[in-house]
Motif scaffolding. Structure first.
Motif, PDB file in Angstrom:
ATOM      1  N   ARG A  11       0.833  -1.211   0.000  1.00  0.00           N
ATOM      2  CA  ARG A  11       0.000   0.000   0.000  1.00  0.00           C
ATOM      3  C   ARG A  11       0.858   1.247   0.000  1.00  0.00           C
ATOM      4  O   ARG A  11       0.609   2.201  -0.749  1.00  0.00           O
ATOM      5  CB  ARG A  11      -0.942   0.002   1.210  1.00  0.00           C
ATOM      6  N   HIS A  12       1.895   1.246   0.843  1.00  0.00           N
ATOM      7  CA  HIS A  12       2.772   2.413   0.919  1.00  0.00           C
ATOM      8  C   HIS A  12       3.538   2.607  -0.388  1.00  0.00           C
ATOM      9  O   HIS A  12       3.703   3.746  -0.858  1.00  0.00           O
ATOM     10  CB  HIS A  12       3.743   2.256   2.092  1.00  0.00           C
ATOM     11  N   THR A  14       2.592   1.636  -3.347  1.00  0.00           N
ATOM     12  CA  THR A  14       1.638   2.075  -4.361  1.00  0.00           C
ATOM     13  C   THR A  14       1.361   3.570  -4.230  1.00  0.00           C
ATOM     14  O   THR A  14       1.347   4.303  -5.224  1.00  0.00           O
ATOM     15  CB  THR A  14       0.323   1.293  -4.242  1.00  0.00           C
ATOM     16  N   ASP A  15       1.152   4.039  -2.992  1.00  0.00           N
ATOM     17  CA  ASP A  15       0.950   5.472  -2.750  1.00  0.00           C
ATOM     18  C   ASP A  15       2.150   6.263  -3.268  1.00  0.00           C
ATOM     19  O   ASP A  15       2.006   7.286  -3.943  1.00  0.00           O
ATOM     20  CB  ASP A  15       0.766   5.754  -1.254  1.00  0.00           C
ATOM     21  N   ARG A  54      -5.580   0.590  -8.919  1.00  0.00           N
ATOM     22  CA  ARG A  54      -4.805   1.832  -8.830  1.00  0.00           C
ATOM     23  C   ARG A  54      -3.784   1.967  -9.957  1.00  0.00           C
ATOM     24  O   ARG A  54      -3.517   3.073 -10.423  1.00  0.00           O
ATOM     25  CB  ARG A  54      -4.104   1.912  -7.469  1.00  0.00           C
TER      26      ARG A  54
END
Length: 215
Positions: A11-12, A14-15, A54
């Motif tokens: 998640r990090h 991807t952000d 995403r």
């Protein structure tokens, strides 16, 4: 690390990538790509699906992980990438179309642009739903082989026959064959919808072709 820890790292990352995706060099994207590949090898389906959602729309995205997501057996993961990703090239799409499920083929058929190499596989291997979705896609291009197959698949399927007959790029000779093999309802509708001038051109070309073949 644990699955939970990997999912958090994913998640990090991807952000981090999404925020600056247009600023990274090819070397930086390749490095991030390798990290993505390592992380998704042992995470839950829901995390992979979120990653696909995403990354799919991005104009610049890691190619290796995109291919892995596009070829995932779970359509919830593969679909966002197959439908949207501009990074997937024709060989990757053809490979997927030749080996994956009808749901994967349906997702490919909905892409904004489809070239002949891809549509050839879709109209040959796809079920009627896939073929119809491909035929109605205005951004799809068909080879002569693909158009011939479309006409073949239209026999006995009024909805598909109407869709194929309405395409402005259908070769005149194949349009005539479509009319000949279509039901009376489809034939009547197509002949009514197509402008008179265009109908005359189709018929003239068909007559010339017939004369040449007779000789």
């Amino acid at each position: 690390s644990s699955r939970a820890r990997r999912a958090s790292m994913l998640r990090h990352l991807t952000d981090f990538f999404v925020v600056g995706s247009n600023q990274y060099s090819d070397e930086e994207i390749a490095l991030i790509d390798d990290v993505f590949v390592r992380l998704i090898s042992a995470i839950e389906e829901s995390s992979r699906a979120l990653l696909a959602i995403r990354l799919g729309p991005l104009s610049k995205a890691p190619p290796k992980v995109l291919r892995m997501l596009a070829n995932d057996d779970a359509i919830e993961i593969a679909s966002p990438v197959l439908v949207q990703s501009e990074q997937l090239d024709d060989p990757a799409l053809v490979e997927c179309a030749k080996t994956k499920s009808q749901e994967h083929l349906l997702a490919i058929s909905r892409r904004k642009i489809l070239r002949e190499a891809v549509t050839d596989v879709l109209v040959e291997r796809g079920d009627q739903q896939v073929v119809f979705s491909t035929a109605r896609n205005s951004g799809a291009k068909f080879s002569n082989v693909g158009f011939n197959r479309l006409v073949d698949r239209s026999v006995g399927d009024d909805r598909l026959a109407m869709c194929v007959g309405r395409r402005s790029d259908i070769p005149p000779r194949l349009f005539q064959r479509l009319l000949k093999e279509a039901s009376e309802i489809v034939r009547s509708k197509l002949e009514t919808e197509i402008p008179t001038a265009k109908r005359r051109i189709h018929r003239a070309v068909a007559e010339i072709t017939s004369q040449i073949e007779a000789k």
